[in-house]
Design an enzyme around this catalytic site. Structure first.
Site, PDB file in Angstrom:
ATOM      1  N   ARG A  96       0.862  -1.180   0.000  1.00  0.00           N
ATOM      2  CA  ARG A  96       0.000   0.000   0.000  1.00  0.00           C
ATOM      3  C   ARG A  96       0.896   1.227   0.000  1.00  0.00           C
ATOM      4  NH1 ARG A  96      -5.193   0.722  -0.327  1.00  0.00           N
ATOM      5  NH2 ARG A  96      -5.239   2.276   1.322  1.00  0.00           N
ATOM      6  N   HIS A 114      13.333  -2.848   0.627  1.00  0.00           N
ATOM      7  CA  HIS A 114      13.038  -2.923  -0.810  1.00  0.00           C
ATOM      8  C   HIS A 114      14.056  -3.868  -1.453  1.00  0.00           C
ATOM      9  CE1 HIS A 114      11.540  -1.704  -4.677  1.00  0.00           C
ATOM     10  NE2 HIS A 114      12.792  -1.544  -5.077  1.00  0.00           N
TER      11      HIS A 114
HETATM   12  C1  GRF Z   1      10.211  -8.548  -0.008  1.00  0.00           C
HETATM   13  O1  GRF Z   1      10.909  -8.851  -1.178  1.00  0.00           O
HETATM   14  C2  GRF Z   1      10.420  -7.115   0.379  1.00  0.00           C
HETATM   15  O2  GRF Z   1      11.685  -6.630   0.036  1.00  0.00           O
HETATM   16  C3  GRF Z   1       9.356  -6.385  -0.391  1.00  0.00           C
HETATM   17  O3  GRF Z   1       8.255  -7.241  -0.368  1.00  0.00           O
HETATM   18  C4  GRF Z   1       8.687  -8.588  -0.215  1.00  0.00           C
HETATM   19  C5  GRF Z   1       7.991  -9.150   0.963  1.00  0.00           C
HETATM   20  O4  GRF Z   1       8.268 -10.511   1.156  1.00  0.00           O
HETATM   21  N1  GRF Z   1       9.095  -5.087   0.178  1.00  0.00           N
HETATM   22  P1  GRF Z   1       7.786 -11.231   2.486  1.00  0.00           P
HETATM   23  O5  GRF Z   1       6.270 -11.021   2.568  1.00  0.00           O
HETATM   24  O6  GRF Z   1       8.485 -10.569   3.623  1.00  0.00           O
HETATM   25  O7  GRF Z   1       8.140 -12.650   2.313  1.00  0.00           O
END
Ligand code: GRF
Length: 206
Positions: A96, A114
């Site tokens: 979001r 990220h």
């Molecule tokens: C991860 O790759 C993170 O960097 C990004 O969203 C993904 C989330 O993965 N913001 P998870 O739900 O923590 O397995």
């Protein structure tokens, strides 16, 4: 109940799998991160991360976002976070865009991870973007959240190589393993204090 030591209080926002949340929770429980996760909030009822939170006995809340105006939704989320008296808001795959109102409500208290070496490849599917581009090194970034997407001051980054034999999924898996290590470490540094934000730079006392 909550997961972890009675240290600083973390609130997790997620929308999906929740593997970063689980990695952080494990570090809290093991006492390697002086913090406790006091609430997990998802905007999606079907997020697998919620199931993991329940299994760990961490209070979880679903606040559906579909069809709800952005600030109205953010206010509900903030109410749940404030009720749990969180010190930091940890975004862990929260799909979001947050309102300016929400970000100003928690100045320098919202962290995000990220899966790219920002400022390269912001936005969705960053690992795939990086692979398509042909980079030799990819990675992940933990940063404070400001009002633009994937843009706040950088707390830490980790680099992984991209091999010629890799497909995008291989790169994503290598990055994810680093995410699981980096996020807890970066949170730990922030919780320790002794840092300040100077423009785009996060400066830590040595
Ligand atoms: C991860 O790759 C993170 O960097 C990004 O969203 C993904 C989330 O993965 N913001 P998870 O739900 O923590 O397995």
């Amino acid at each position: 109940m909550s997961a972890g030591q009675p240290g600083r209080r973390l609130g997790i926002l997620l929308s999906g799998r929740g593997s970063n949340f689980q990695a952080i929770a494990q570090q809290c429980v093991a006492g390697r991160l002086n913090a406790q996760i006091v609430v997990v909030i998802s905007n999606r009822a079907d997020a697998a991360g919620l199931e993991a939170a329940r299994a760990m006995g961490i209070p979880s809340v679903v606040i559906p976002s579909q069809g709800v105006e952005r600030v109205a939704h953010d206010r509900m989320v903030a109410e749940a976070l404030d009720e749990a008296a969180v010190d930091y808001v940890i975004l862990a795959g929260y799909m979001r865009i947050l309102s300016a109102w929400f970000i100003q409500h928690y100045p320098q208290r919202i962290l995000n991870i990220h899966p790219a070496l920002l400022p390269a490849f912001p936005g969705l599917d960053a690992q795939h973007q990086a692979w398509e581009y042909g980079v030799r090194y990819a990675g992940c970034t933990v940063h404070f959240v400001d009002e633009k997407m994937d843009s706040g001051p950088i707390i830490d980054q980790a680099v992984v190589p991209v091999l010629e034999s890799d497909r995008a999924e291989d790169v994503a898996a290598r990055i994810l393993a680093e995410e699981h290590r980096l996020y807890s470490e970066a949170i730990g540094k922030v919780l320790q204090g002794g840092w300040r934000v100077d423009g785009r730079r996060v400066l830590f006392e040595r």
